[in-house]
Design an enzyme around this catalytic site. Structure first.
Site, PDB file in Angstrom:
ATOM      1  CD  GLU A  53       1.776   6.582  11.009  1.00  0.00           C
ATOM      2  OE1 GLU A  53       1.270   6.085  12.037  1.00  0.00           O
ATOM      3  OE2 GLU A  53       1.246   6.506   9.888  1.00  0.00           O
ATOM      4  CD  GLU A 107      -0.789   8.079   0.499  1.00  0.00           C
ATOM      5  OE1 GLU A 107      -0.296   7.766   1.587  1.00  0.00           O
ATOM      6  OE2 GLU A 107      -2.016   8.033   0.271  1.00  0.00           O
ATOM      7  NE  ARG A 127      -8.896  12.944   6.858  1.00  0.00           N
ATOM      8  CZ  ARG A 127      -8.448  12.497   5.694  1.00  0.00           C
ATOM      9  NH1 ARG A 127      -9.280  12.411   4.659  1.00  0.00           N
ATOM     10  NH2 ARG A 127      -7.202  12.140   5.540  1.00  0.00           N
ATOM     11  CG  HIS A 134      -6.942  15.630   0.582  1.00  0.00           C
ATOM     12  ND1 HIS A 134      -7.775  15.215  -0.427  1.00  0.00           N
ATOM     13  CD2 HIS A 134      -6.858  14.585   1.439  1.00  0.00           C
ATOM     14  CE1 HIS A 134      -8.170  13.982  -0.184  1.00  0.00           C
ATOM     15  NE2 HIS A 134      -7.621  13.568   0.935  1.00  0.00           N
ATOM     16  CD  GLU A 142      -7.900   5.920   5.546  1.00  0.00           C
ATOM     17  OE1 GLU A 142      -7.096   4.980   5.561  1.00  0.00           O
ATOM     18  OE2 GLU A 142      -7.723   6.972   4.915  1.00  0.00           O
ATOM     19  CE  LYS A 149      -1.445   8.592   8.712  1.00  0.00           C
ATOM     20  NZ  LYS A 149      -2.189   8.526   7.437  1.00  0.00           N
ATOM     21  CD  GLU A 200      -3.188   0.827   1.892  1.00  0.00           C
ATOM     22  OE1 GLU A 200      -3.492  -0.358   2.092  1.00  0.00           O
ATOM     23  OE2 GLU A 200      -3.955   1.781   2.099  1.00  0.00           O
ATOM     24  NE  ARG A 237      -1.163   4.286  11.655  1.00  0.00           N
ATOM     25  CZ  ARG A 237      -1.736   4.578  10.500  1.00  0.00           C
ATOM     26  NH1 ARG A 237      -2.907   4.086  10.186  1.00  0.00           N
ATOM     27  NH2 ARG A 237      -1.156   5.384   9.640  1.00  0.00           N
ATOM     28  CG  ASP A 255      -3.184  10.871   4.860  1.00  0.00           C
ATOM     29  OD1 ASP A 255      -2.205  10.431   5.471  1.00  0.00           O
ATOM     30  OD2 ASP A 255      -3.914  10.175   4.135  1.00  0.00           O
ATOM     31  CG  ASN A 310      -5.447  -0.230   5.705  1.00  0.00           C
ATOM     32  OD1 ASN A 310      -6.049   0.319   6.627  1.00  0.00           O
ATOM     33  ND2 ASN A 310      -4.967   0.445   4.678  1.00  0.00           N
ATOM     34  CD1 TRP A 361     -11.342  10.407   1.952  1.00  0.00           C
ATOM     35  CD2 TRP A 361     -12.362   8.667   0.997  1.00  0.00           C
ATOM     36  NE1 TRP A 361     -11.193   9.337   2.803  1.00  0.00           N
ATOM     37  CE2 TRP A 361     -11.816   8.248   2.240  1.00  0.00           C
ATOM     38  CE3 TRP A 361     -13.039   7.724   0.220  1.00  0.00           C
ATOM     39  CZ2 TRP A 361     -11.939   6.937   2.711  1.00  0.00           C
ATOM     40  CZ3 TRP A 361     -13.154   6.419   0.686  1.00  0.00           C
ATOM     41  CH2 TRP A 361     -12.608   6.036   1.923  1.00  0.00           C
TER      42      TRP A 361
HETATM   43  C1  BDP Z   1      -3.336   7.313   3.882  1.00  0.00           C
HETATM   44  C2  BDP Z   1      -3.223   6.326   2.771  1.00  0.00           C
HETATM   45  C3  BDP Z   1      -3.893   5.011   3.069  1.00  0.00           C
HETATM   46  C4  BDP Z   1      -3.468   4.523   4.437  1.00  0.00           C
HETATM   47  C5  BDP Z   1      -3.793   5.571   5.476  1.00  0.00           C
HETATM   48  C6  BDP Z   1      -3.306   5.231   6.869  1.00  0.00           C
HETATM   49  O1  BDP Z   1      -3.763   6.889   1.606  1.00  0.00           O
HETATM   50  O2  BDP Z   1      -3.550   4.121   2.052  1.00  0.00           O
HETATM   51  O3  BDP Z   1      -4.083   3.327   4.753  1.00  0.00           O
HETATM   52  O4  BDP Z   1      -3.156   6.771   5.141  1.00  0.00           O
HETATM   53  O5  BDP Z   1      -2.328   5.844   7.295  1.00  0.00           O
HETATM   54  O6  BDP Z   1      -2.280   8.206   3.719  1.00  0.00           O
HETATM   55  O7  BDP Z   1      -3.872   4.407   7.547  1.00  0.00           O
END
Ligand code: BDP
Length: 721
Positions: A404, A410, A353, A538, A308, A377, A184, A341, A382, A227, A560
């Site tokens: 994190e 990404e 968010r 984003h 998610e 994070k 991923e 997390r 993100d 995940n 999203w």
């Molecule tokens: C996002 C990603 C997703 C990850 C998620 C995460 O797009 O694929 O699963 O974070 O950190 O940045 O859990």
């Protein structure tokens, strides 16, 4: 006959030449541990003299990994096979504080930290000796790697006095690797874990992975995706986990696993995963006991819950602390930890968010078990090219927090953009939370233990895959490297780390190193400029997150889409998170809140993160917001052109294969930067209704062209498989 000989001789020569070239070409596999021959004669002579004879204290036998590494490095860099000798004769002495001769130890400062070490030049009977002393064997290994780095970067060793220890305890890579070997958000091939061939087959790459990590002080690895697939906890996989743990152990690396909250149902066949249910609690205890039978020094669990679509305690009306504490209870007897997390957002998005993690976790401050650490994070949305630091860092005074970072790119150009993350890490770690007055930086927050049993730590989402050069882009290796070095000591400068990395990876040639350090330091801002300047975020392509997508206005959920974040309209652009908007600024300490809350004091770099600003707003530069925005987009592209010119001038200074690889990647980066710029400027222009100023090159295509472009099978899409 003679003629035939000559032809044969010529052919043989050509073949040998090609073969030699092939052998010496650098495909990037060796990372920063290339141990190139020391080219500077004076240094080579000095090192040779010092390293001719080495003493290894008891416990550092011929199969000790520190010893093997040292001998390997010295052989490659100096073409020298040192003689193993007695302490008195040696130029280099290596051991632990307990095993080195007492006469040597008394000349050294005491090493108090388990992973710490000293490297000191001492004089014994007019004879200069370098001593590497660790408290433990892992400390010795770290010391050896530091010493090798001194040689690799051609530093004098005649007056060494180094005293090192890590500022954070758990320095961990997070692999988002699936059991089917997809990764991923991975852009460097498949997962390096060849699950099918495990446990029987230990690939050389596992060992080299462990060496590379140990060389920068990384001491843990979470093997699988957050995940998570519940199968990870089945005996079928645990025996494979054991094999990896055994391979990594000599390098001071512990294994951790991501676990799925619903595992008691999926693996254990229970009816519930309710954390307060006694059967569920017992299931976790039994499972953890089982894991420790395979891996006695198992590190613990990483958990993504209620985020998610992942299962979590909230499905049973419980909170994050209930979930984390249940696992913590099972792990505590074995000294295992839970990294829980804080990247959470539910399927029913609130107005913003960015506020959700704080809203859910702040009330739980102090409610987590001793062996839980909350993994946050760096920013609240993100891993964007730039985000203000996450407000939780200033808010959880009784709970240990783990940083994190995302090493894998990404949102920062996959593996085609040269983006050195050192400055990003530094910016976040150095941000002042004011949590306990001025100077309470994020680094200080994560280094602090809120209670005596707390663990400290930092995680980086790995960018490693099966690509021959590990990370896809030769320069992406620098992000793995910088993560490790900063995890060891967040105070280190990103310039120094870049300098070391360039020398160790490519060459010590100053005419290469100096300009490239500058390019690396600049590279983060370049990408911010051509992707998301002034606090935009984003606005990338949907799902794959590849390329620009500011027009994205439909998705499974509003948060999203891109329009949800930039909120461009005829009046202006930006997300109002100030006290007149979502009030996200109120999650920071008053000093930070005041600064962000007012557009006049909010830094330009975060302006549109916190404010919806009119197109005609006068910026600090004197330009209107529109022109400033356009200027940043164009500056981003121009800076990639400058990078290209600098790199093209490096031909002949570095290995040709590496040179070509980077050259081609920069050409792709430039195209993609132009696409980002043109797509965003044209799109935002539909709201601002203002021209692109004269003198700027015009986009080559209309907006529709960029919107319609498709990129099938862009890499990095994962899932819990
Ligand atoms: C996002 C990603 C997703 C990850 C998620 C995460 O797009 O694929 O699963 O974070 O950190 O940045 O859990």
């Amino acid at each position: 006959m003679r003629k035939q000989f000559r032809v044969f001789g010529l052919l043989a020569f050509v073949w040998m030449f090609t073969w030699a070239n092939h052998c010496f070409a650098d495909d990037g596999y060796k990372l920063w541990l290339s141990y190139a021959k020391i080219s500077d004669r004076a240094f080579a002579a000095q090192y040779n003299q010092q390293l001719k004879q080495i003493y290894f204290a008891e416990g550092i036998g011929s199969n000790n990994v520190a010893r093997i590494e040292l001998m390997k490095g010295v052989a490659a860099m100096l073409q020298l096979t040192p003689q193993v000798t007695k302490p008195g004769d040696a130029g280099l002495l290596i051991g632990t504080q307990k095993t080195l001769p007492a006469s040597v130890i008394k000349t050294l400062p005491a090493v108090t930290h388990d992973e710490g070490y000293v490297i000191k030049t001492i004089t014994t009977n007019n004879h200069k000796q370098v001593v590497i002393a660790g408290k433990t064997q892992t400390g010795v290994l770290y010391g050896v790697f530091n010493f090798l780095r001194l040689l690799q970067t051609q530093q004098p060793i005649s007056t060494l006095n180094i005293n090192e220890y890590p500022r954070l305890e758990r320095r961990v890579l997070n692999h988002w690797d699936n059991l089917n070997r997809t990764v991923e958000r991975g852009y460097a091939g498949a997962s390096i874990w060849n699950w099918h061939k495990l446990p029987g087959y230990i690939e050389q790459q596992y060992i080299d992975y462990a060496r590379a990590n140990a060389s920068i002080g990384i001491n843990g690895t979470v093997l699988n995706n957050v995940n998570a697939n519940a199968l990870m906890l089945s005996p079928e996989y645990l025996v494979k986990v054991k094999a990896l743990a055994d391979a990594f152990r000599p390098y001071g690396i512990r294994v951790y696993l991501s676990v799925k909250f619903s595992s008691p149902i999926e693996v254990g066949k229970l009816k519930t995963a309710d954390p307060l249910n006694s059967e569920v609690r017992q299931w976790w205890k039994d499972k953890v006991d089982e894991i420790y039978k395979y891996v006695p020094d198992f590190g613990g669990f990483l958990v993504k819950a209620n985020s998610e679509g992942q299962p979590g305690p909230q499905a049973y009306g419980r909170n994050h602390a209930d979930g984390a504490n249940m696992m913590a209870e099972a792990l505590a007897p074995h000294n295992g930890i839970v990294m829980w997390r804080a990247f959470v957002y539910d399927s029913n998005p609130l107005n913003d968010r960015a506020k959700q993690a704080y809203d859910e976790f702040k009330p739980l401050d102090g409610k987590f078990a001793d062996n839980v650490i909350v993994q946050v994070k760096n920013g609240a949305i993100d891993f964007q090219p730039r985000e203000p630091f996450h407000p939780l860092f200033g808010a959880m005074k009784k709970t240990p927090l783990m940083m994190e970072f995302q090493i894998t790119q990404e949102y920062t150009g996959f593996s085609t953009h040269l983006f050195y993350e050192g400055p990003l890490f530094k910016e976040v770690l150095g941000a002042d939370t004011y949590a306990e007055g001025k100077g309470t930086t994020v680094a200080k927050v994560i280094e602090k233990k809120p209670h005596s049993k707390a663990v400290t730590g930092i995680a980086g989402v790995s960018n490693i895959g099966t690509d021959r050069n590990w990370c896809g882009h030769p320069f992406a290796q620098s992000n793995w490297y910088a993560f490790g070095r900063m995890a060891w000591n967040p105070e280190q400068s990103s310039a120094q780390i870049a300098d070391d990395w360039l020398r160790m990876t490519f060459t010590n040639n100053k005419s290469f190193v100096q300009p490239m350090v500058q390019q690396m330091l600049q590279s983060r801002e370049n990408t911010v400029n051509y992707m998301t300047p002034l606090g935009l975020h984003h606005i990338m392509g949907i799902n794959t997150h590849y390329g620009p997508g500011p027009w994205v206005n439909k998705a499974e959920r509003p948060d999203w889409t891109s329009v949800h974040y930039h909120k461009a309209d005829s009046l202006g652009i930006g997300f109002d998170r100030s006290s007149t908007g979502s009030k996200a600024t109120s999650q920071y300490a008053p000093q930070v809140q005041q600064m962000f809350d007012n557009p006049a004091t909010c830094p330009d770099s975060n302006l549109l993160w916190f404010h919806h600003v009119s197109w005609t707003y006068k910026m600090r530069s004197g330009k209107t917001l529109w022109f400033e925005l356009v200027h940043h987009y164009y500056e981003g592209v121009d800076s990639v052109r400058r990078l290209q010119t600098v790199w093209n001038g490096m031909q002949g200074k570095v290995d040709q294969e590496q040179f070509n690889s980077v050259k081609q990647l920069i050409a792709i980066q430039l195209q993609e930067a132009i696409r980002w710029r043109d797509a965003c400027v044209l799109y935002f222009q539909t709201f601002s209704k203002q021209p692109i100023p004269a003198g700027y090159e015009k986009p080559a295509h209309p907006l529709s062209y960029y919107r319609d472009q498709q990129f099938h099978f862009a890499p990095g899409i994962g899932g819990n498989i």
